[in-house]
Design an enzyme around this catalytic site. Sequence first.
Site, PDB file in Angstrom:
ATOM      1  N   GLU A 220      91.287  51.809  59.846  1.00 48.81           N
ATOM      2  CA  GLU A 220      91.534  52.947  58.895  1.00 48.81           C
ATOM      3  C   GLU A 220      90.314  53.082  58.066  1.00 48.81           C
ATOM      4  OE1 GLU A 220      93.703  55.182  59.302  1.00 48.81           O
ATOM      5  OE2 GLU A 220      95.011  54.007  60.732  1.00 48.81           O
TER       6      GLU A 220
ATOM      7  N   HIS B 182      93.242  60.417  70.024  1.00 48.33           N
ATOM      8  CA  HIS B 182      93.490  58.863  70.109  1.00 48.33           C
ATOM      9  C   HIS B 182      93.505  58.571  71.719  1.00 48.33           C
ATOM     10  CE1 HIS B 182      95.370  59.617  66.284  1.00 48.33           C
ATOM     11  NE2 HIS B 182      95.336  58.537  65.988  1.00 48.33           N
TER      12      HIS B 182
END
Length: 531
Positions: free
Chosen positions: A347, A433
């Site tokens: 992240e 993703h």
Amino acid sequence: MRITPAWAALGLATLATSVAFSAPAGAEAPQVNKKDDAVAALGAHPGAARASDGQAFRTGSTIVDADGTTHVRMQRTYHGLPVVGGDLVVHQAPSGALRGVSQTLAKPLGLDVAPVVAAARAETVSLASKVAGSINGTKPVGDPTLLVDATGVTPRLAWRVMTSGVQSDGTPSRLATYVDAKTGRVIRAEQQIINVDGQGQTLYSGNVTIPVTQSGSTFTLTDPVHGNAATTDMGNKEDSFLCTLLGIGCTNGTTITSPDNVFGNGSNSDRQSAAADAVYGAATTWDYFKNVHGRNGIFGDGTGAPSRVHYGNKYVNAFWDGEKMTYGDGDGVEFGPLVALDVAGHEMSHGVTEHTAGLTYSGESGGLNEATSDIFGTMVEFYANNSADPGDYFIGEQFDLKNHAGFRRMDKPSSDGASQDCWTTGTKNLDVHYSSGVGNHFFYLLAEGSGAKTIGGKAHNSPTCNGSTVSGIGRDAAAKIWFRALDVYMTSGTTYAQARTATLNAAKDLYGQGSTQYTAVAAAWSAVSVG
């Protein structure tokens, strides 16, 4: 505090008198003058965009190599309008001579900048779109912005409409919807609050040393070593509607304190355990980028990135919002709190990408954005060398309470049933993703090579798309090549084909053209069908 470069609006005839440099230790920033100004160098390049015909450029950050070579990032405008996907990097020799230009948009812009569709209509269209419809409580934020969207094959005049709300899994939403200003049709939508794929993790990183701050007889989870970043407890609350919409009434959670320097007990019975993992993850990620790549924090300016834990009720996710990290607790059955080391690295690497290449979070550039976070999240895990969480190429295996298998793997991305091992013409249409699989597979092959092996106690096996055998160059060399490409050669709209060129340029810079590393980069891209 975010990086805020001192912009200078530039045209071909109006040159900057100074540029802020961020030179590596031991390198002396060269003097910048009108003669060797990057904009002038750009104007002399026959294949590059020119500051003419309505186009103008403004300089941003500059990287200076040890030998004095400079790499200047620039943003483009067209008749005063921002050009999304029009950014570029100008590479100059120490003498000021042009060495090359990294850019996605090379063709001249010839657009009529008078919109047919009004801003109010664009806002209505965006709110009625399928993507916006999947966001709970979608509301517009500010006025639509007229710009040129050059992220696709054909640049278009567009309205960018910003909306806020809550995603279906509870993650706050900051959605940018691009509406064609001539036809009124939605071009694309980009989610700007980035998260992982709805998973969670356990607390165990083992007993680790974490930096804390002492005030009198009280200790707090403020990290004085890594930019004074604070980790707080959200008390299982979520950001309010006004916070996600207007940035009003936001909370950073409650300060976490202790009468001694011990936080947590290694289990969920103590709320501070998850917080200790978050501090450890943030500090390790900072140390990795600082010690390996010479980057001073996520933002590059020495400022720390705060973390918030215990967000929401059974929130099975974690997200980076451009300023800070936020972690949910998982559902407590299949998934534990999302504070594992590779999640933190993943992240927070989104923040590094945001403040370097700025890869747009859609299309192939979005896949590269996600791949970058998987790559560096994995490298942070290897860097930590923590026996409780050995390095491997499985993403999120620690928070998978049932199987410890994770939700993505880099050696064979298609193992999750959705990600791509090999590039196709449809890669740009996938969720980022899943399109990230191409970049993940490339990096694994470059670092480790093809074939079966055991890494971190887990079986890995990476077949190639062209039946070739690839020899790896080691993860450290592979990561240095990827970071150099991200920092110096990739721009917001970089495609996989352009990423091949960017990493070859990076390998040439670091190891020399024709080197083993350079040859391996070419072979690994060919092995995932990017040629």
